[in-house]
Design a protein around this motif. Sequence first.
Motif, PDB file in Angstrom:
ATOM      1  N   ARG A   1      19.234   0.744 -12.372  1.00  0.00           N
ATOM      2  CA  ARG A   1      18.469   1.016 -13.583  1.00  0.00           C
ATOM      3  C   ARG A   1      17.609   2.252 -13.353  1.00  0.00           C
ATOM      4  NH1 ARG A   1      16.035  -4.554 -15.919  1.00  0.00           N
ATOM      5  NH2 ARG A   1      15.806  -3.207 -17.751  1.00  0.00           N
TER       6      ARG A   1
ATOM      7  N   ASN B   1      22.509   3.096 -16.978  1.00  0.00           N
ATOM      8  CA  ASN B   1      21.507   2.341 -17.739  1.00  0.00           C
ATOM      9  C   ASN B   1      20.148   3.000 -17.547  1.00  0.00           C
ATOM     10  OD1 ASN B   1      19.849   0.495 -18.949  1.00  0.00           O
ATOM     11  ND2 ASN B   1      20.308  -1.194 -17.542  1.00  0.00           N
TER      12      ASN B   1
ATOM     13  N   ALA C   1      13.003  -0.480 -13.298  1.00  0.00           N
ATOM     14  CA  ALA C   1      13.958   0.485 -12.742  1.00  0.00           C
ATOM     15  C   ALA C   1      13.733   0.660 -11.246  1.00  0.00           C
ATOM     16  CB  ALA C   1      13.818   1.828 -13.454  1.00  0.00           C
TER      17      ALA C   1
END
Length: 307
Positions: A5, A37, A60
């Motif tokens: 992420r 993503n 993330a």
Amino acid sequence: MSETRYHVILNANSGTAHSLGVTKESLQALFESHGLNAEIDADSDKDFDDRMKAAVDSPANIIVAAGGDGTITGLADVIIETDKALAILPLGTVNALAKDLNIPLDLEEAVAALATGHPMQIDVGEVNGKAFLHKVVVGVIPGMAAAREHIRGSDDPTAKVGLIRYMFRRIQRAKRIAVVFERADGSRTIERLHSLAVSSNAYDQGLGRFFSRSKLDQGFLTLYTLRHFRTWDFFRLVFGMMFGKWQSDPELNIESMQSLTVDFRKPQMQVMFDGEVMLLDTPMKFTIRPLALTVIVPETVSTEIAA
């Protein structure tokens, strides 16, 4: 890296981002086209410190600096103590660290490289507890850099000619400054200089190599001092860089170390800090933090950057 992420901080006002018209929507589409993503933060009206905190607090595991060297250094400073890695989309004017890491300067290629990239640890320099990734410069050069900021993005050729004239006038009129160096062994020296720079690791010498580093993990600082920096010295150094002989310049001294304290007669000095002009308190206490930052590099780059 399909489950990775990304949290992207876009500085839409940086040199290349502004000229290309990069937006949150265009960058989001670019990430999605490569199956990545990503959450894109393009809110330039929000305080940058708040944006960086939100990035660190996000789920993330890779924080992406989409901007220039200032954006990259600012993010590095806040994620050093975390388990997150830093990725770079070079959208600035100079893109010094991106070039050292062999990251593509083309935006689409840089995003594509994230999909197959891998982590690598690099050293981080610190001055007064603030992280820097390439160099801190004191003396005549920061003043010229400050003048450059006034015409950044301008298409007016007369402004650029005026900047060149200003730069050479400043070089000719610059006075040397008294500098006190205190090294880790306790030794102190006082020198009069036109300019000095402290870099993380060392700059290479080679044909056409301008302020580039092939090694970012050697665990030392390098001090560069210029006793004189007049017009002739400027041209001699430029030609020395072009032909790979600048480190033997008679006005230049080079020294490597793990820590250094630099003091001046003033409580603050104007510096060029990873390309950004700012004021730093004195004395300036420099240290190196070996392998303190994890960065994402292209798959073609080994864990030890090749020259």
